[in-house]
Design an enzyme around this catalytic site. Structure first.
Site, PDB file in Angstrom:
ATOM      1  N   CYS A  29      -0.485   4.101   2.130  1.00  0.00           N
ATOM      2  CA  CYS A  29      -0.311   3.963   3.587  1.00  0.00           C
ATOM      3  C   CYS A  29       1.134   4.221   3.987  1.00  0.00           C
ATOM      4  CB  CYS A  29      -0.644   2.556   4.072  1.00  0.00           C
ATOM      5  SG  CYS A  29      -2.006   1.785   3.279  1.00  0.00           S
ATOM      6  N   ASP A  30       2.075   3.694   3.198  1.00  0.00           N
ATOM      7  CA  ASP A  30       3.464   3.648   3.656  1.00  0.00           C
ATOM      8  C   ASP A  30       4.426   4.548   2.879  1.00  0.00           C
ATOM      9  OD1 ASP A  30       2.616   1.741   5.468  1.00  0.00           O
ATOM     10  OD2 ASP A  30       2.967   0.090   4.085  1.00  0.00           O
ATOM     11  N   CYS A  38       0.829  -1.206   0.000  1.00  0.00           N
ATOM     12  CA  CYS A  38       0.000   0.000   0.000  1.00  0.00           C
ATOM     13  C   CYS A  38       0.863   1.255   0.000  1.00  0.00           C
ATOM     14  CB  CYS A  38      -0.935  -0.010   1.204  1.00  0.00           C
ATOM     15  SG  CYS A  38      -1.966   1.451   1.264  1.00  0.00           S
TER      16      CYS A  38
END
Ligand code: NDP
Length: 348
Positions: free
Chosen positions: A178-179, A175
């Site tokens: 997200c990261d 992701c």
């Protein structure tokens, strides 16, 4: 089987004692409280908390089906791993995924949906119309439901290389949204040639100094518009016919050995983050052997409905859609599942 029979017997004995006005708590205190706590009967159980599950909940609650929704492992579903959602109608300025999911939950709760953070890990579906379906939570609680709406979505796939698996959480992620932030100003790589990979590559290119994009064929599967975005982003180094040979690094990602699958040429590049964007797998493991599914594990629904092969069991969202997989289409099928469920309940 024997356990169920003894539970039923205990309940009957409880009822007899209640009629006789005896103090049942003294007779079977522990056993009974356990039984009462572990059995519940619902009109509609919804499994999953993405746009499909919450939309089903909004419609089911408004139809007085008193839905209980189990969120699953990832409350809010895949959209909680997205930043900006620009293509959901009604948000002219766009909205970030997590906020949208919180709002959907609030909307479902406003009409009386009970949202429970928890996981259904086993189901025993009835095969005859009108019979109760059974679902079991991770702590063994049994829920009986007249109808069940499955909205369990799909989960990101990984390549399965030992070095990739070892470094998951140490620089390997599925992701980017997200990261990606953790790799600000650094060099990263992304694998995949679909819309997700293209979208995530352009997202990463805004944060990272360089993004190497590995596409295994000599063309991308992504839409033309997304491909243009990739090729027009100067700090994306697009490599066709290229696969990962090994992710380098012991504790954290330090580099990548890539292989050109046409020439066999190996090349090492230094990177600190590796993003896998090669598609998703439907979350249907617990339904295997009971519900009809295709070769990839997507649930099969009948015609233009959300009906599965079993009466009173409906499927909505990505778990039954490998074609469109959009938040808005998932929400649409969630609505359909609630309406199908309502009709089914009226008919029994
Ligand atoms: P897709 O299944 O569309 O694409 C997967 C990509 O990963 C393909 O390029 C595939 O290659 C590649 N791939 C698969 N397995 C491997 C492997 N083992 N090694 C290397 N590469 C591999 O998945 P997406 O997640 O990209 O998209 C899913 C759906 O969601 C699509 O319908 C897409 O259009 C939609 N979507 C729409 C967006 C939007 O409109 N904004 C954003 C994101 C997704 P190959 O082509 O060779 O099979």
């Amino acid at each position: 089987m024997r356990k169920q029979t003894s539970k039923k017997k205990s309940l009957i004995r409880l009822l007899i004692n209640l009629i006789k006005n005896e103090d049942t708590t003294k007779l079977y205190p522990l056993h009974l409280s356990k039984i009462l706590k572990s059995m519940e009967t619902l009109k509609t159980l919804i499994i999953g908390s993405g746009p499909a599950g919450y939309t089903a909940a909004i419609y089911a609650a408004r139809a007085d089906l008193k839905p209980v929704l189990y969120t699953g492992m990832e409350p809010g579903g895949q959209l909680t791993t997205t930043t900006e959602v620009d293509n959901f109608p009604g948000y002219p300025q766009g909205i970030d995924g997590p906020t949208m999911m919180v709002q959907l939950q609030e909307q479902a709760e406003r009409f009386g949906t009970e949202v429970r953070v928890g996981f259904i890990n086993k189901v025993t579906f009835a095969t005859q119309k009108g019979e109760m379906h059974k679902a079991f939570t991770e702590d063994g609680t049994e829920i009986q439901a007249q109808s069940i709406i499955i909205s369990t979505g799909a989960t990101a796939k990984y390549l399965g290389l030992p070095s990739e698996q070892r470094l998951r959480g140490g620089g390997v992620s599925a992701c980017a949204v997200c990261d990606g932030f953790f790799y600000k100003g650094q060099e990263v790589a992304i694998v995949g040639g679909g819309d997700t990979a293209a979208e995530e590559a352009t997202y990463l290119a805004k944060i990272c100094s360089k993004v190497t994009m590995l596409v295994r064929k000599d063309e991308m599967r992504a839409s033309k518009a997304m491909q243009h975005r990739v090729t027009n982003t100067p700090n994306i180094d697009l490599r066709y016919n290229t696969e990962i040979d090994e992710v380098l690094g012991e504790q954290v990602v330090e580099g990548l050995r890539m292989k050109n699958n046409k020439t066999g040429t190996l090349e090492e590049i230094p990177i600190t983050g590796l993003f896998i964007a090669i598609g998703h797998k439907p979350n249907t493991e617990i339904f295997k052997g009971q519900l009809d599914m295709d070769d990839a594990g997507y649930l099969i629904t009948k015609g233009k409905t959300t009906e599965t092969n079993l009466p009173g069991v409906f499927a909505s969202g990505d778990v039954q859609d490998k074609e469109y997989r959009q938040a808005v289409t998932a929400a649409g099928t969630g609505c359909m599942a609630a309406l199908d469920s309502e009709r089914y309940l009226q008919s029994i």
